[in-house]
Design an enzyme around this catalytic site. Structure first.
Site, short mmCIF file in Angstrom:
data_model
loop_
_atom_site.label_atom_id
_atom_site.label_comp_id
_atom_site.label_asym_id
_atom_site.label_seq_id
_atom_site.Cartn_x
_atom_site.Cartn_y
_atom_site.Cartn_z
N HIS A 1 -9.79 2.74 -0.10
CA HIS A 1 -9.89 2.11 1.12
C HIS A 1 -10.73 0.87 1.17
O HIS A 1 -11.74 0.84 1.63
CB HIS A 1 -10.65 3.24 2.14
N HIS B 1 0.80 -1.29 -0.08
CA HIS B 1 -0.16 0.06 0.16
C HIS B 1 0.77 1.26 0.18
O HIS B 1 0.49 2.27 -0.71
CB HIS B 1 -0.89 -0.08 1.18
#
Length: 750
Positions: A107, A56
């Protein structure tokens, strides 16, 4: 609590076993950390490297493909890029001394674990990215993907996700001006929650994330640091560090939009007072990210005392403080003479602010805890010099068979009754139906500068009240097209967003992307990602617009089933005067309806094939970027000249869906006549196409303009009445059409 694992202890006890694998690191990555430091890392250093080298934060599997976006010219059709890839968000000159910053991020996994907070903190995080550039956030958007509407998983996650997006954005006072809600079985167990924010600033207000100026102070301000979100980026449980520590903490952050609102206003006042020398928001990886990125982008040295970090939980270990992703926090670099004024403004807004460190000339990031040094690292090795993988990829063995299985052989409707039933079925299908069950939970008009919002083709915000300067934004992606051909699918996503911006009358000038894919360890998935990046880069080069930033989200799959490759593309455009925008949907009876572009028999990957036959195969519609650019020019110029009264792009569902939405926007019917096969004319999804309405007196001038740009035009009908009529085939009363279109989500979700 066990003995503190300091830097000195790490040097003195090189053989201690460490939980590097549990922290998501590979053996060679752990070995590389030891090589960088010349010793084993302390537990705090290990925590920092593990979160900052996660997929990420480091983009370690996608960097090699993303770098080609940096090869694009950073000039836009109206100005220059003031900040681009590598910053918190792209910043683009839009004229009159104004700049706009925008970015889209994901997200996804947190929103599956805890739908409300996952989605809410996704909005909060992207808003702080925009704020960190020196801009006032002015609008948000939310491209969403879910499993089938009737799936239990969808009923669990969708209401919470929508409530989280709306709850956080509404509390911030930010209008939600657009997005998407798409349903497909591959998103079961892995919804996609992408969040976009737009901000406005004057050129001179631009701020960057860097810690420069030896002796300058490092100030942490905003919410206190808690145990929520520890290891959220690397999906990590806290008991890895200490078996006798606090109970397992949630991996999903908990948001407080009211604190974020205070943080926004406080930060903007700090900017206006000239008290900020550098700034970074705390999002993924928390303090680990903010300290290492600020230091590595500045003079390279920083000292931080973790004892000064305000905590909500006094039991937190230093590793946990460094990994916590507690929300609503910012870190600023402030000149010593300005600290008192900085803290005073924070106090005025009731925002906690603490000097936690200072910029040094050591070239090291050094962090102390209870008087002991727990971190001593070269900051760039944490923030920027993580692993880079050239993962193997290859065209899947099944791709040829998938593309050979086109929609041409699927049974088609014949005659007016079957065509009518098909149109109603598609209009009521989850991907094409009315989404107001979702968008009515969002405030679309707060702040008073929203010009266009859902269900318009793009959202539009007024930037300057006096001149009418504004910007339009659209997000798009058809994952089925990307599965059939990821190169073309990414280009079609860009083309549709580009076209949607142009239909409003705005000139497309910049791109941000959110690349959602399955596991990078699967060569099939990596091929999809590589092809999508290549396609997007080539299309941006042809259209002459830069990619200014974005996000990559990988490991989106349930078991062995990866999501459809979903390269969501956001396009931002600028319009000189928002009062000259072009609305979506018919505005008056008695106007001519013109079809722009060429319709081909392109039904593979279409909504018709998906809804009626559950079929996915063949090749997506042909991409023609020069024609796309010419169509956009026609839509923009004709809108500016006042020749068209409405415009709507043709995409999912083809002409049929564009007519449905255009009629229902203001309850104005239409009668159209189609040449050739009416089924192809109604349901093909060829690009680039649009429909426009033109008053009788302006048709000749419009046709001359279209001819000069080489855009095919066909007059297909006229607005008016209370039905959607396809001459010689069928008619549907608008009341019946609206009942089908608007009942789907309420019936499924209550």
């Amino acid at each position: 609590m066990p003995d503190l694992d300091t830097v000195a202890a790490a040097a003195a006890d090189p053989g201690r076993e460490q939980p590097w694998a549990e922290l998501g690191l590979k053996a060679d990555e752990y070995a590389r950390i030891r090589e960088i430091l010349g010793r084993r890392p302390s537990s705090s250093e290990l925590a920092m490297y593990s979160v900052m080298w996660s997929e990420h934060c480091s983009y370690k599997s996608s960097k090699v493909h993303l770098k080609q976006f940096g090869e694009l010219s950073q000039e836009t059709p109206v100005g220059k890029t003031l900040a681009g890839i590598g910053e918190n968000a792209g910043v683009i000159d839009i004229g009159q001394g104004y700049a706009v910053t925008f970015k889209i991020e994901s997200h996804n996994h947190p929103s599956y674990v805890e739908p409300y907070q996952g989605a809410a903190t996704g909005v909060g995080g992207i808003v702080r990215d925009i704020l960190a550039m020196g801009a006032r956030p002015v609008a948000v958007m939310d491209p969403l993907r879910f499993g089938p509407l009737d799936a239990d998983d969808t009923h669990r996650v969708l209401p919470g996700i929508v409530a989280g997006v709306g709850g956080y954005g509404n509390c911030l006072g930010l209008p939600n001006i657009g997005g998407e809600a798409v349903f497909d079985e591959t998103y079961v167990g892995n919804p996609l929650v992408n969040a976009l924010c737009v901000g406005v600033l004057r050129h001179e207000d631009l701020h960057l994330a860097k810690a420069s100026g030896v002796g300058n102070k490092v100030v942490l301000y905003g919410a206190r640091t808690g145990g929520d979100g520890i290891g959220g980026v690397s999906v990590l449980a806290s008991e890895t560090f200490a078996a006798d520590g606090p109970a397992k903490r949630p991996s999903v952050q908990v948001g407080d939009p009211f604190m974020e609102k205070l943080l926004i206003e406080c930060t903007l006042e700090l900017f206006a007072a000239g008290l900020v020398a550098g700034i970074q928001d705390l999002g993924g990886a928390g303090l680990s990210c903010a300290t290492s990125e600020l230091a590595s982008a500045g003079d390279g040295g920083m000292h931080v005392d973790l004892d000064r970090v305000p905590l909500r939980d006094s039991t937190l270990a230093p590793e946990e403080i460094l990994m916590s992703e507690s929300q609503e926090r910012m870190m600023a670099v402030v000149e010593p003479a300005d600290v008192e004024a900085f803290l005073a403004i924070c106090a005025k807004w009731e925002v906690d602010a603490t000097v936690v460190g200072e910029v040094t000339d050591t070239g090291r990031l050094q962090i102390d805890w209870h008087g002991d040094r727990v971190v001593d690292v070269p900051p760039r090795t944490v923030a920027h010099d993580g692993p880079v993988y050239e993962r193997p990829f290859a065209r899947p063995e099944w791709q040829d068979a998938l593309q050979a299985d086109g929609a041409e052989a699927l049974p088609r409707p014949h005659g007016g009754d079957e065509l009518r039933a098909t149109l109603l079925r598609l209009a009521a299908s989850p991907n094409l139906c009315d989404k107001s069950w979702i968008t009515d939970q969002y405030d679309r008009y707060v702040r008073g500068d929203t010009v266009l919002a859902q269900p318009s083709d793009s959202g539009m915000i007024r930037v300057d009240e006096e001149s009418g300067l504004g910007v339009a934004v659209s997000t798009d992606c058809n994952g089925r097209f990307a599965k059939l051909d990821p190169y073309a699918g990414a280009q079609l996503a860009l083309a549709e967003a580009y076209r949607n911006v142009a239909t409003s009358g705005a000139t497309p000038i910049a791109v941000s992307d959110c690349l959602n894919f399955g596991s990078p360890e699967d060569p099939d998935v990596m091929w999809q990602l590589a092809e999508a990046c290549r396609g997007l880069k080539d299309a941006c080069a042809t259209l002459g617009i830069p990619v200014t930033g974005g996000n990559v989200s990988l490991y989106n799959q349930t078991g062995e089933t990866a999501i459809l490759p979903t390269p969501v593309v956001a396009v931002l455009g600028v319009i000189d005067d928002v009062t000259k925008r072009t609305p979506t949907g018919f505005v008056a009876a008695g106007e001519r309806v013109l079809h722009l572009g060429q319709t081909r028999e392109e039904l593979s990957g279409s909504e018709w094939a998906h809804v009626v036959h559950g079929h996915l195969g063949g090749t997506p519609p042909r991409v023609d970027l020069p024609d796309e650019r010419n169509l956009a020019r026609l839509l923009i110029d004709a809108g500016r000249a006042g020749l068209i009264t409405s415009a709507h792009d043709l995409s999912d569902g083809g002409l049929a869906q564009a007519l449905v939405e255009s009629c229902l926007r203001r309850d104005i019917g239409v009668s159209v006549r189609l040449e050739g096969d009416p089924f192809v004319g109604l349901f093909a999804e060829s690009a680039p196409r649009a429909i426009v309405t033109v008053p009788d007196g302006d048709v000749e001038q419009f046709l001359l303009m279209a001819g000069s740009l080489g855009v095919p035009v066909g007059e297909i009908g006229r607005t008016g009445g209370d039905q959607l009529v396809v001459e010689g085939e069928f008619g549907i009363p608008l009341a019946e059409l609206r009942a089908a279109w608007s009942s789907t989500l309420p019936a499924a979700l209550g």
